[in-house]
Write a protein that holds these residues in place. Structure first.
Motif, mmCIF file in Angstrom:
data_model
loop_
_atom_site.group_PDB
_atom_site.id
_atom_site.type_symbol
_atom_site.label_atom_id
_atom_site.label_comp_id
_atom_site.label_asym_id
_atom_site.label_seq_id
_atom_site.Cartn_x
_atom_site.Cartn_y
_atom_site.Cartn_z
ATOM 1 N N ARG A 1 -5.498 -1.215 -3.996
ATOM 2 C CA ARG A 1 -5.940 -2.327 -4.757
ATOM 3 C C ARG A 1 -5.871 -2.289 -6.242
ATOM 4 N NH1 ARG A 1 -6.955 -7.398 -3.670
ATOM 5 N NH2 ARG A 1 -8.284 -7.746 -1.957
ATOM 6 N N GLU A 2 -5.647 -1.124 -7.008
ATOM 7 C CA GLU A 2 -5.159 -0.849 -8.236
ATOM 8 C C GLU A 2 -3.525 -1.222 -8.218
ATOM 9 O OE1 GLU A 2 -5.678 0.016 -12.356
ATOM 10 O OE2 GLU A 2 -7.194 -0.372 -10.629
ATOM 11 N N LYS B 1 -3.013 -11.315 -1.407
ATOM 12 C CA LYS B 1 -3.787 -10.247 -1.874
ATOM 13 C C LYS B 1 -5.406 -10.294 -1.420
ATOM 14 C CE LYS B 1 -2.450 -9.830 -6.221
ATOM 15 N NZ LYS B 1 -1.878 -9.459 -7.598
ATOM 16 N N ASP B 2 -5.857 -11.546 -1.404
ATOM 17 C CA ASP B 2 -7.524 -11.877 -0.840
ATOM 18 C C ASP B 2 -7.684 -11.499 0.695
ATOM 19 O OD1 ASP B 2 -7.627 -12.990 -3.569
ATOM 20 O OD2 ASP B 2 -7.395 -15.134 -2.542
ATOM 21 N N MET B 3 -6.464 -11.208 1.232
ATOM 22 C CA MET B 3 -6.746 -10.752 2.689
ATOM 23 C C MET B 3 -6.875 -9.065 2.849
ATOM 24 S SD MET B 3 -3.910 -12.946 4.542
ATOM 25 C CE MET B 3 -3.688 -14.691 4.508
ATOM 26 N N TYR B 4 -6.755 -8.305 1.451
ATOM 27 C CA TYR B 4 -7.031 -6.990 1.713
ATOM 28 C C TYR B 4 -8.513 -6.845 0.971
ATOM 29 C CZ TYR B 4 -2.114 -6.470 2.448
ATOM 30 O OH TYR B 4 -0.844 -6.437 3.180
ATOM 31 N N PRO B 5 -8.986 -5.561 1.682
ATOM 32 C CA PRO B 5 -10.419 -5.319 1.335
ATOM 33 C C PRO B 5 -10.634 -4.480 0.167
ATOM 34 C CG PRO B 5 -9.445 -3.886 3.105
ATOM 35 C CD PRO B 5 -8.696 -4.892 3.238
ATOM 36 N N ALA B 6 -11.437 -4.802 -0.437
ATOM 37 C CA ALA B 6 -11.643 -4.127 -1.862
ATOM 38 C C ALA B 6 -11.867 -2.574 -2.017
ATOM 39 C CB ALA B 6 -12.966 -5.000 -2.634
ATOM 40 N N TYR B 7 -12.047 -2.035 -0.933
ATOM 41 C CA TYR B 7 -12.190 -0.613 -0.634
ATOM 42 C C TYR B 7 -10.985 0.188 -1.007
ATOM 43 C CZ TYR B 7 -11.710 -0.737 4.166
ATOM 44 O OH TYR B 7 -11.191 -0.954 5.366
ATOM 45 N N ILE B 8 -9.850 -0.396 -0.317
ATOM 46 C CA ILE B 8 -8.577 0.386 -0.438
ATOM 47 C C ILE B 8 -8.310 0.974 -1.875
ATOM 48 C CG2 ILE B 8 -7.984 -0.436 1.665
ATOM 49 C CD1 ILE B 8 -5.928 -2.235 0.183
ATOM 50 N N SER B 9 -7.549 2.259 -1.931
ATOM 51 C CA SER B 9 -7.103 2.621 -3.412
ATOM 52 C C SER B 9 -6.109 1.953 -3.547
ATOM 53 C CB SER B 9 -6.854 4.079 -3.206
ATOM 54 O OG SER B 9 -5.754 4.265 -2.170
ATOM 55 N N GLU C 1 -5.934 12.470 -1.914
ATOM 56 C CA GLU C 1 -7.224 12.177 -0.906
ATOM 57 C C GLU C 1 -7.306 10.842 -0.565
ATOM 58 O OE1 GLU C 1 -8.575 14.569 0.797
ATOM 59 O OE2 GLU C 1 -7.014 15.783 0.122
ATOM 60 N N GLU C 2 -7.390 9.982 -1.547
ATOM 61 C CA GLU C 2 -7.669 8.479 -1.795
ATOM 62 C C GLU C 2 -6.678 7.891 -0.396
ATOM 63 O OE1 GLU C 2 -9.132 10.073 -5.357
ATOM 64 O OE2 GLU C 2 -7.012 10.156 -4.778
ATOM 65 N N GLY C 3 -5.508 8.285 -0.708
ATOM 66 C CA GLY C 3 -4.549 7.678 0.166
ATOM 67 C C GLY C 3 -5.048 7.959 1.611
ATOM 68 N N ARG C 4 -5.223 9.358 1.921
ATOM 69 C CA ARG C 4 -5.644 9.749 3.191
ATOM 70 C C ARG C 4 -6.619 8.786 3.802
ATOM 71 N NH1 ARG C 4 -3.195 14.542 4.592
ATOM 72 N NH2 ARG C 4 -2.451 15.764 2.891
ATOM 73 N N MET D 1 1.011 -1.215 0.039
ATOM 74 C CA MET D 1 -0.091 -0.028 -0.216
ATOM 75 C C MET D 1 0.867 1.220 0.042
ATOM 76 S SD MET D 1 -2.883 -1.242 2.608
ATOM 77 C CE MET D 1 -3.869 0.398 2.394
ATOM 78 N N SER D 2 0.457 2.125 -0.871
ATOM 79 C CA SER D 2 1.320 3.456 -0.733
ATOM 80 C C SER D 2 0.635 4.498 -0.047
ATOM 81 C CB SER D 2 1.429 4.068 -2.234
ATOM 82 O OG SER D 2 0.251 4.432 -2.823
ATOM 83 N N PHE D 3 -0.633 4.368 0.255
ATOM 84 C CA PHE D 3 -1.256 5.463 0.828
ATOM 85 C C PHE D 3 -1.239 6.607 0.114
ATOM 86 C CE2 PHE D 3 -0.265 2.570 4.436
ATOM 87 C CZ PHE D 3 -1.526 2.431 5.091
#
Length: 320
Positions: free
Chosen positions: A240-241, A230-238, A71-74, A60-62
């Motif tokens: 993901r891309e 990767k399946d352990m990470y929620p779909a909503y986090i930015s 803003e997505e990272g925040r 994750m880069s945040f």
């Protein structure tokens, strides 16, 4: 009353498991379940990986590049912050109850929100629980590595405990703190015998590190890493891309247990969640120190001196 044999010989458990990413409630529940599982095997010391609750946010880069934050990272950071825990809290109480039920010492990696002076800063922390369920203390990572510095603050010398227990003196340094020679020296100087290394490093070079620490410190090393994908990470986090170009397996594990002569008691385990068990005999430490005792007969205090500042550091603008 604990007999000499019971003091010197006991079972330990090293948990290799993935986090319930960005979900502290599920993370605590998973930790409780794994503590119970390890206790059924008679483990007296149970060790979890670095940042087990709510996650080591690998990949994750945040939304951060040099000079800007998105803003997505925040929003990703906000979720990470919301699912980190204060110490003490209802979450630590629940883990403590599990430790009490297990009658075991539990060391677990969490991301900690500090209450003072501001609760905006996060710390990568190892928590120590006793078999009475009490929170014995904590160690905050002194120096986050690389991009970890974007999301975690630095600990100080006030959280470098080594606890005297019926199962030896227990202490921990987290991940690449173990490449800091003076941090290791501080642990050795406190007589650490069960040296805990929660980590996020699954590279082959890490195993050279933990074997060296065991051999240098003449101590048992319990190294715990996550197995995650990767399946352990929620779909909503930015992020993901950003995961598209990463392998499905984000951390292969590699948890292991090493004896005071640097030999594997339990070889590194890869590619799955598993609890590693080993029978520990503290007499092996004295045997190993016969020809090398880093703070005993092999020390040269007339030449070398170690100074450790164990005072809590507070901002000058913060007054209690």
């Amino acid at each position: 009353m604990i007999t000499l044999k019971e003091e010197n010989q006991f079972k330990v458990a090293v948990v290799q498991a993935g986090s319930e990413v960005m979900d502290k409630k599920k993370g605590v529940n998973k930790a409780v379940r794994l503590i119970d599982e390890a206790s059924q095997e008679g483990a007296k010391i149970i060790v979890f990986p670095e940042a087990f609750i709510p996650a080591y946010p690998r990949g994750m880069s945040f939304g951060t590049v040099v000079g800007s934050r998105s803003e997505e990272g925040r929003k990703d950071f906000l979720q990470y912050w919301k699912n980190s825990i204060t110490v003490p809290s209802t979450e630590t109480e629940e883990i403590g109850r599990a430790a009490k039920k297990a009658k075991a010492y539990v060391i677990i990696g969490v991301i900690e929100k500090d209450r003072e002076p501001s609760n905006g800063t996060l710390y990568c922390t190892a928590l120590f629980f006793g078999p009475d369920g009490g929170l014995l203390g904590k160690h905050r990572k002194l120096k986050p590595t690389g991009s970890e510095r974007l999301i975690w603050g630095e600990g100080d010398g006030s959280t470098l405990p080594v606890f005297d227990t019926p199962y030896g003196r227990i202490g921990a340094l987290i991940c690449w703190e173990n490449y800091m020679p003076l941090a290791r020296a501080a642990m050795y100087d406190k007589g650490v015998q069960i040296y805990i290394t929660p980590t996020a490093d699954a590279r082959d070079t890490w195993f050279s590190t933990v074997r060296h620490v065991a051999l240098e410190g003449r101590c048992f090393v319990l190294s715990s890493n996550q197995y995650s994908n990767k399946d352990m990470y929620p779909a909503y986090i930015s992020s993901r891309e950003e995961f598209k170009d990463l392998p499905h397996e984000l951390s292969r594990g590699g948890s292991c247990i090493v004896d005071p002569l640097g030999e594997f008691v339990v070889d590194p385990v890869f590619g799955k969640e598993k609890i590693l068990y080993a029978n520990i005999d503290l007499n092996k430490i004295a045997e190993a120190q016969f020809d090398f005792d880093v703070v005993g007969h092999y020390a040269r205090p007339d030449v070398f001196q170690l100074t450790v500042n164990e005072q809590e550091q507070k901002s000058t603008i913060w007054k209690k």
